[in-house]
Scaffold this active site. Structure first.
Site, short mmCIF file in Angstrom:
data_model
loop_
_atom_site.label_atom_id
_atom_site.label_comp_id
_atom_site.label_asym_id
_atom_site.label_seq_id
_atom_site.Cartn_x
_atom_site.Cartn_y
_atom_site.Cartn_z
N THR A 1 2.12 -2.34 6.43
CA THR A 1 3.55 -2.43 6.21
C THR A 1 3.79 -3.17 4.89
O THR A 1 2.91 -3.88 4.42
CB THR A 1 4.26 -3.20 7.35
OG1 THR A 1 3.68 -4.49 7.44
CG2 THR A 1 4.11 -2.47 8.66
N GLY A 2 4.94 -3.01 4.33
CA GLY A 2 5.25 -3.71 3.10
C GLY A 2 4.50 -3.14 1.92
O GLY A 2 4.09 -1.98 1.90
N CYS A 3 4.29 -3.97 0.91
CA CYS A 3 3.59 -3.55 -0.31
C CYS A 3 2.11 -3.42 -0.01
O CYS A 3 1.47 -4.37 0.41
CB CYS A 3 3.79 -4.58 -1.42
SG CYS A 3 5.50 -4.66 -1.98
N VAL A 4 1.59 -2.24 -0.23
CA VAL A 4 0.20 -1.99 0.06
C VAL A 4 -0.52 -1.56 -1.19
O VAL A 4 -1.66 -1.28 -1.23
CB VAL A 4 0.04 -0.94 1.19
CG1 VAL A 4 0.55 -1.51 2.48
CG2 VAL A 4 0.74 0.34 0.86
#
Length: 99
Positions: free
Chosen positions: A96-99
């Site tokens: 999730t989020g910035c990967v």
């Protein structure tokens, strides 16, 4: 004899994390025509270790620090956001989020 690939979702992630094995990961990558080099395989195994220890998929910043690896080099190696294929072929939950 080839390894059967367990059920995957629309993004190619295993629907049951417990179905993961190294052979399943290799079969998934082969089916996706994705080359898992030794370095990529090391990242996958380290991500599984991280998940086993912390019960969470790390963001790339934290994971590159955990590996002692350069984040930019990881992006170049994976040709994409590294955590997506790492978690996919590692049998881990979607990041999730910035990967």
């Amino acid at each position: 004899m080839s390894t059967a690939i367990p059920d995957r979702d629309g993004d190619g992630y295993l629907t049951d994390m417990n179905a993961w094995t190294p052979d399943v990961a290799r079969a998934m990558a082969e089916a996706d025509e994705y080359d898992l080099t030794d370095e990529k395989w090391d990242h996958i195994l380290k991500a599984r270790e991280y998940y086993d220890e912390f019960n969470v998929v790390p963001p790339i910043r934290k994971f590159s620090k955990y590996l002692g690896a350069d984040k930019k080099a990881m992006f170049e190696l994976w040709l994409t956001g590294p955590m997506k294929p790492i978690t996919k072929y590692g049998g881990l939950p979607k990041p999730t989020g910035c990967v």
